[in-house]
Design a protein around this motif. Sequence first.
Motif, PDB file in Angstrom:
ATOM      1  N   THR A 168      -4.172   5.521  -1.427  1.00  0.00           N
ATOM      2  CA  THR A 168      -3.541   4.479  -0.602  1.00  0.00           C
ATOM      3  C   THR A 168      -1.888   4.589  -0.297  1.00  0.00           C
ATOM      4  O   THR A 168      -1.236   3.727  -0.501  1.00  0.00           O
ATOM      5  N   ASP A 193      -9.735   5.569   3.751  1.00  0.00           N
ATOM      6  CA  ASP A 193      -8.955   6.158   2.639  1.00  0.00           C
ATOM      7  C   ASP A 193     -10.023   7.089   1.863  1.00  0.00           C
ATOM      8  O   ASP A 193     -10.018   8.272   1.579  1.00  0.00           O
ATOM      9  N   ARG A 205       0.663  -1.275  -0.135  1.00  0.00           N
ATOM     10  CA  ARG A 205      -0.080  -0.029  -0.071  1.00  0.00           C
ATOM     11  C   ARG A 205       0.840   1.214   0.051  1.00  0.00           C
ATOM     12  O   ARG A 205       0.361   2.378  -0.015  1.00  0.00           O
ATOM     13  N   ASN A 258      -8.980   0.867   3.151  1.00  0.00           N
ATOM     14  CA  ASN A 258      -9.547   1.396   1.734  1.00  0.00           C
ATOM     15  C   ASN A 258     -10.771   2.242   2.462  1.00  0.00           C
ATOM     16  O   ASN A 258     -11.025   3.529   1.957  1.00  0.00           O
TER      17      ASN A 258
END
Length: 428
Positions: free
Chosen positions: A414, A407, A167, A404
């Motif tokens: 990411t 984010d 990531r 996720n």
Amino acid sequence: MDALNLLLRFAHAVAALAVVLLLAALGRELARRLRQPEVIGEITMGLLAGPLVIVALGRSAFDLLLPGPVFDLIKLAAEAGLVLFLVGLAHKLRLGPNRPPQRATAWVAFGSLVPPLLTGLLLSGWVLVSGDSAARGSAPLPAFVLMIAVSMSITAVPVLARILADRGMSESTAGRLALAAAVVIDALGWLLLTVAVSLGAKDFADSLASVRALLTGVLCALVIRYGLRTRFARSVCERLPRTVAVVLGAAAIAVALTMEHMGMTAILGAALVGLAIPGDEKAPWARAVATVSRAGRALAPAFFVVTGVTVLAEGFAATSWLLIVVALVLGTLGKTVGGYLGARWAGQPRGTARRIGVLMNTRGLTELIVLQAGLSSGILTAPLVLALVVMALATTAMTGPLLNLLDRRTGRSTGPEEIPVATESGTR
């Protein structure tokens, strides 16, 4: 004729291992397609392979495909692979020169260790109060409670490091603090695991045997440590790294099996050898350690298959769904809430603290190793291990989706989301 039977049995085991490795590759590919860490697919496929064959074809057909002597060879390969992998894993349980501030790391480690230990106490209390004899077993109460607490507190350093790299979070504040705290937690976890196994002795003679085994392992580890520091060892490592890797791997297996024969789990023997190897990454033996660890990692799928057959197949019928749900809820709350609070105490903003809480919930392979130690020492039962295995897989699998979600909530990609920590106070 005996030699021919032995050769055929060995060929059968090699063919079975080839199938296991093929299934592991398939699991990794499926995990990539689902945007999960590869190890999740590898573990899940390995754990389910044996039970699915038993369900589909029956136990007798499974025994025909993998007769007892052949399965014993696979178990031996799995144990050897686990020992070799642990040498590299324990060797990496140290902080590098680019580590975050000690105060911030300590707070995150505290928050990610103490609350999960407390949730372990709650889970053991729930097992006792519910009267679930299949999950409780017959282990001494202190060993039982401590082993569950340790199992709930683990954060898998290898899987966490892989998630951070995938990531692009390795140099972020959340990534660096989470990884540093995970190293501290796992190091303390091995110590607590040793205490739990020692407490698992049922009488004074067993306790004395465990102490002798531990002292023997420590002595062997010290011999390896100071042996590698000699000028002769450095010279051989530089000239013959592969030979040294073979010797080091054989020594680790010998120490682990010796400790197991003396009454202590082989896992602790492997960890002692890994911790004893000097931690200089530029040292000539670093290549040998890396080779040993890669060999163990290659055999890890056999460990998953053996665990699936011995735990999932045997423990499924006796494991209550309520036990699985309680373990999952407590495991998730302990790590995410504890990691968040620890990061806030370290002076981190809410967004960073949330990410740290999610990252600390990653358990993966390290959790399975701890559970195997509890099972092999007779402290944990198959139904309880099954519940904790489900918890470990679920909490690791939810790491990516939760990141996720965070984010999306903050409108970030990411990649590295913060400037790395640079002050002793833990602020940016």
